[in-house]
Design a protein around this motif. Structure first.
Motif, PDB file in Angstrom:
ATOM      1  N   ASN A 239       1.294  -1.213   0.136  1.00 58.20           N
ATOM      2  CA  ASN A 239       0.016  -0.324  -0.216  1.00 58.20           C
ATOM      3  C   ASN A 239       0.894   1.339   0.194  1.00 58.20           C
ATOM      4  N   ALA A 240       1.422   1.184   0.698  1.00 57.79           N
ATOM      5  CA  ALA A 240       2.563   2.288   0.689  1.00 57.79           C
ATOM      6  C   ALA A 240       3.454   2.977  -0.415  1.00 57.79           C
ATOM      7  N   LEU A 241       3.869   1.031  -0.893  1.00 58.78           N
ATOM      8  CA  LEU A 241       4.494   1.536  -2.584  1.00 58.78           C
ATOM      9  C   LEU A 241       3.822   2.318  -3.723  1.00 58.78           C
ATOM     10  N   ARG A 242       2.264   1.447  -3.702  1.00 60.92           N
ATOM     11  CA  ARG A 242       1.000   2.450  -4.596  1.00 60.92           C
ATOM     12  C   ARG A 242       0.860   3.634  -4.446  1.00 60.92           C
ATOM     13  N   ARG A 243       0.520   3.804  -2.714  1.00 54.94           N
ATOM     14  CA  ARG A 243       1.198   6.069  -2.812  1.00 54.94           C
ATOM     15  C   ARG A 243       2.196   6.378  -3.311  1.00 54.94           C
ATOM     16  N   SER A 244       3.147   5.537  -3.085  1.00 52.10           N
ATOM     17  CA  SER A 244       4.674   6.893  -3.560  1.00 52.10           C
ATOM     18  C   SER A 244       4.317   6.380  -4.685  1.00 52.10           C
ATOM     19  N   ARG A 260       9.347  -3.161  -8.082  1.00 52.35           N
ATOM     20  CA  ARG A 260       9.756  -3.480  -6.535  1.00 52.35           C
ATOM     21  C   ARG A 260       8.086  -3.639  -6.370  1.00 52.35           C
ATOM     22  N   LEU A 261       7.199  -3.200  -6.514  1.00 51.37           N
ATOM     23  CA  LEU A 261       5.857  -3.148  -6.270  1.00 51.37           C
ATOM     24  C   LEU A 261       5.243  -4.964  -6.694  1.00 51.37           C
ATOM     25  N   THR A 262       5.913  -5.471  -7.331  1.00 51.02           N
ATOM     26  CA  THR A 262       5.137  -6.581  -8.751  1.00 51.02           C
ATOM     27  C   THR A 262       5.616  -7.984  -7.917  1.00 51.02           C
ATOM     28  N   GLU A 263       7.881  -7.472  -7.623  1.00 53.05           N
ATOM     29  CA  GLU A 263       8.158  -8.225  -6.349  1.00 53.05           C
ATOM     30  C   GLU A 263       7.326  -8.537  -5.140  1.00 53.05           C
ATOM     31  N   LEU A 264       6.921  -7.339  -4.747  1.00 50.12           N
ATOM     32  CA  LEU A 264       6.497  -7.860  -3.033  1.00 50.12           C
ATOM     33  C   LEU A 264       4.774  -8.686  -3.614  1.00 50.12           C
ATOM     34  N   ARG A 265       4.033  -7.964  -4.217  1.00 53.31           N
ATOM     35  CA  ARG A 265       2.841  -9.239  -4.902  1.00 53.31           C
ATOM     36  C   ARG A 265       3.272 -10.410  -5.081  1.00 53.31           C
ATOM     37  N   SER A 266       4.028 -10.468  -5.858  1.00 52.92           N
ATOM     38  CA  SER A 266       4.537 -11.945  -5.639  1.00 52.92           C
ATOM     39  C   SER A 266       5.091 -13.184  -4.503  1.00 52.92           C
ATOM     40  N   GLU A 267       5.644 -12.109  -3.547  1.00 55.29           N
ATOM     41  CA  GLU A 267       5.715 -12.819  -2.569  1.00 55.29           C
ATOM     42  C   GLU A 267       4.907 -13.028  -1.859  1.00 55.29           C
ATOM     43  N   VAL A 268       4.196 -11.610  -1.406  1.00 54.64           N
ATOM     44  CA  VAL A 268       3.103 -11.704  -0.634  1.00 54.64           C
ATOM     45  C   VAL A 268       1.717 -13.098  -1.202  1.00 54.64           C
ATOM     46  N   SER A 269       1.904 -13.724  -2.714  1.00 57.13           N
ATOM     47  CA  SER A 269       1.238 -14.218  -3.031  1.00 57.13           C
ATOM     48  C   SER A 269       2.119 -15.781  -2.578  1.00 57.13           C
ATOM     49  N   SER A 270       2.766 -15.954  -2.030  1.00 54.08           N
ATOM     50  CA  SER A 270       3.570 -17.342  -1.914  1.00 54.08           C
ATOM     51  C   SER A 270       3.440 -17.673  -0.325  1.00 54.08           C
ATOM     52  N   HIS A 271       3.599 -16.660   0.139  1.00 54.26           N
ATOM     53  CA  HIS A 271       2.909 -16.754   1.525  1.00 54.26           C
ATOM     54  C   HIS A 271       1.840 -16.666   2.089  1.00 54.26           C
ATOM     55  N   ILE A 272       0.854 -16.219   1.380  1.00 56.02           N
ATOM     56  CA  ILE A 272      -1.159 -16.777   1.580  1.00 56.02           C
ATOM     57  C   ILE A 272      -0.309 -18.086   0.749  1.00 56.02           C
ATOM     58  N   LYS A 273      -0.014 -18.131  -0.158  1.00 55.48           N
ATOM     59  CA  LYS A 273      -0.121 -20.130   0.042  1.00 55.48           C
ATOM     60  C   LYS A 273       0.198 -20.547   1.133  1.00 55.48           C
ATOM     61  N   GLU A 274       1.528 -20.214   1.005  1.00 58.50           N
ATOM     62  CA  GLU A 274       2.319 -20.983   2.489  1.00 58.50           C
ATOM     63  C   GLU A 274       1.132 -21.145   4.356  1.00 58.50           C
ATOM     64  N   ALA A 275       0.267 -19.611   4.192  1.00 59.50           N
ATOM     65  CA  ALA A 275      -0.413 -20.089   5.612  1.00 59.50           C
ATOM     66  C   ALA A 275      -1.658 -20.002   5.115  1.00 59.50           C
ATOM     67  N   LYS A 276      -2.171 -20.582   3.942  1.00 57.81           N
ATOM     68  CA  LYS A 276      -3.588 -21.299   4.545  1.00 57.81           C
ATOM     69  C   LYS A 276      -3.124 -23.000   4.034  1.00 57.81           C
ATOM     70  N   LEU A 277      -2.098 -23.689   4.337  1.00 54.62           N
ATOM     71  CA  LEU A 277      -1.945 -25.093   4.427  1.00 54.62           C
ATOM     72  C   LEU A 277      -1.599 -24.829   5.298  1.00 54.62           C
ATOM     73  N   LYS A 278      -0.795 -24.161   5.605  1.00 55.18           N
ATOM     74  CA  LYS A 278      -0.545 -24.207   7.056  1.00 55.18           C
ATOM     75  C   LYS A 278      -1.810 -24.327   8.250  1.00 55.18           C
ATOM     76  N   SER A 279      -2.670 -23.162   8.152  1.00 51.13           N
ATOM     77  CA  SER A 279      -3.290 -23.369   8.820  1.00 51.13           C
ATOM     78  C   SER A 279      -4.591 -24.038   8.529  1.00 51.13           C
ATOM     79  N   TRP A 280      -4.831 -24.851   7.499  1.00 53.17           N
ATOM     80  CA  TRP A 280      -5.476 -26.305   7.585  1.00 53.17           C
ATOM     81  C   TRP A 280      -5.098 -27.215   8.048  1.00 53.17           C
ATOM     82  N   ARG A 281      -4.217 -27.377   7.635  1.00 54.62           N
ATOM     83  CA  ARG A 281      -2.551 -28.825   8.324  1.00 54.62           C
ATOM     84  C   ARG A 281      -2.898 -28.409   9.923  1.00 54.62           C
ATOM     85  N   ASP A 282      -3.047 -27.506  10.497  1.00 57.43           N
ATOM     86  CA  ASP A 282      -2.952 -27.875  12.010  1.00 57.43           C
ATOM     87  C   ASP A 282      -4.565 -27.240  12.243  1.00 57.43           C
TER      88      ASP A 282
END
Length: 346
Positions: A239-244, A260-282
């Motif tokens: 959000n800060a990058l989009r405003r900048s 840099r915004l494109t890289e961050l979006r790719s990074e957050v997508s990867s983290h979301i996928k891992e977080a969903k998988l971990k949450s479901w397994r937990d």
């Protein structure tokens, strides 16, 4: 409330408003000496003060850095250093226009630049307005006075209210007429326990409201169980990058920010996928395997199922019914079963 800083070039305090606490900092960064030391101290102060609060920050001062991102005609090395500091702390300049904030004659030469910044955290950006350089004001400095306004009026959001129905008099009159008939029919019904009678009254009132009254759009959102602190931090950086990007007038710098915004979006997508998988397994680890998946395993073992109903392995080959059942158990109950085949079936 004053805040302690380990640098004599920084003054900070906390202000309480109806929107919560706001951290206000004032800083002076010299053109050459101690720049890195002061920036490190400022970063530490901001991160310490926002560790437990809602990250409402106002940071003002003479940064002695020029950049087209905040309206200057050029960008220098100090300006790039300040840009990196602002991005790391998720701060957005609210400077408006191209009027210089500094003006002085030195050795017969007029020097003008925009080195004084007013920066806020993204959650205060919409509330910050009317930023102005007061060139007509009288000061004893070679820097102009700067003013801006911050709206701190409290507003209800989707997270603040559990309100479901709109309070429209006409709708409530319709509700009263229909609810009276339904509740009378419940009252005339055969005698029953208090629990059953309460459940019938509740159902009658709820059904009538759903039919007669318009729903409010502002309802409490459900908690996102898989969203962790890493994803929240990445979302704020995005959000800060989009405003900048929206306020940056230098094309090269804007292209760099977009990359840099494109890289961050790719990074957050990867983290979301891992977080969903971990949450479901937990979640599945908390379930009783004997009651949840053993019946599925027995069904697959003892029933005649067609191949298309079975699972596939990592090479997309169909497994037998027995192996499909074991795969379900091994995938969802990693702590209590021996893993024979590794496959993500989510």
């Amino acid at each position: 409330m004053p805040l302690k800083s380990n640098s004599s070039y920084i003054a900070a305090c906390k202000i309480f408003t109806t929107d919560g606490w706001i951290t206000l900092t004032s800083v002076y960064i010299p053109p050459t000496v101690k720049r890195k030391e002061i920036i490190t101290s400022l970063t530490h102060l901001i991160r310490t003060s926002t560790a437990t609060d809602q990250e409402q920050i106002i940071c003002c001062g003479d940064f002695n850095g020029r950049s087209t991102q905040w309206g200057d005609e050029k960008t220098n090395a100090n300006g790039l250093q300040v840009e990196e500091m602002l991005e790391a702390n998720q701060l957005v300049p609210v400077n408006h226009g191209k009027h210089p904030t500094f003006s002085a004659v030195r050795s017969g030469v007029l020097h003008k630049s925009i080195v004084d910044l007013t920066c806020v955290s993204p959650n205060l950006l919409a509330q910050s307005h009317d930023w102005k350089v007061r060139a007509d004001s009288s000061t004893t400095s070679d820097h102009y006075a700067i003013t801006f306004e911050l709206s701190v009026k409290y507003k209800f959001t989707a997270f603040d209210s559990t309100k479901v129905f709109k309070q429209i008099p006409k709708s409530w009159r319709n509700f009263e007429n229909i609810a009276t008939q339904k509740l009378d029919s419940v009252h005339r019904a055969r005698e029953c326990s208090v629990e059953i009678l309460a459940a019938r009254y509740t159902r009658a009132a709820t059904e009538t409201a759903d039919y007669t009254i318009r729903k409010s759009q502002k309802q409490m959102s459900r908690k996102c169980f898989w969203k962790n602190s890493t994803i929240v931090a990445l979302d704020r950086r995005i959000n800060a990058l989009r405003r900048s990007i929206s306020v940056c007038s230098n094309s090269e710098r804007r292209d760099s920010l977009r990359k840099r915004l494109t890289e961050l979006r790719s990074e957050v997508s990867s983290h979301i996928k891992e977080a969903k998988l971990k949450s479901w397994r937990d979640y599945t680890k908390q379930l009783d395997a004997s009651k949840t998946w053993d019946p599925v395993n027995k069904w697959l073992k003892n029933s005649s199922v067609i191949q298309s109903q079975c699972l596939t392995d990592s090479e997309n080959k169909f497994l037998s019914a027995a192996d499909s059942g074991m795969l379900l158990l091994n995938t969802f109950f990693l702590m209590i079963r021996n893993i024979t085949i590794v496959l993500n079936i989510l």
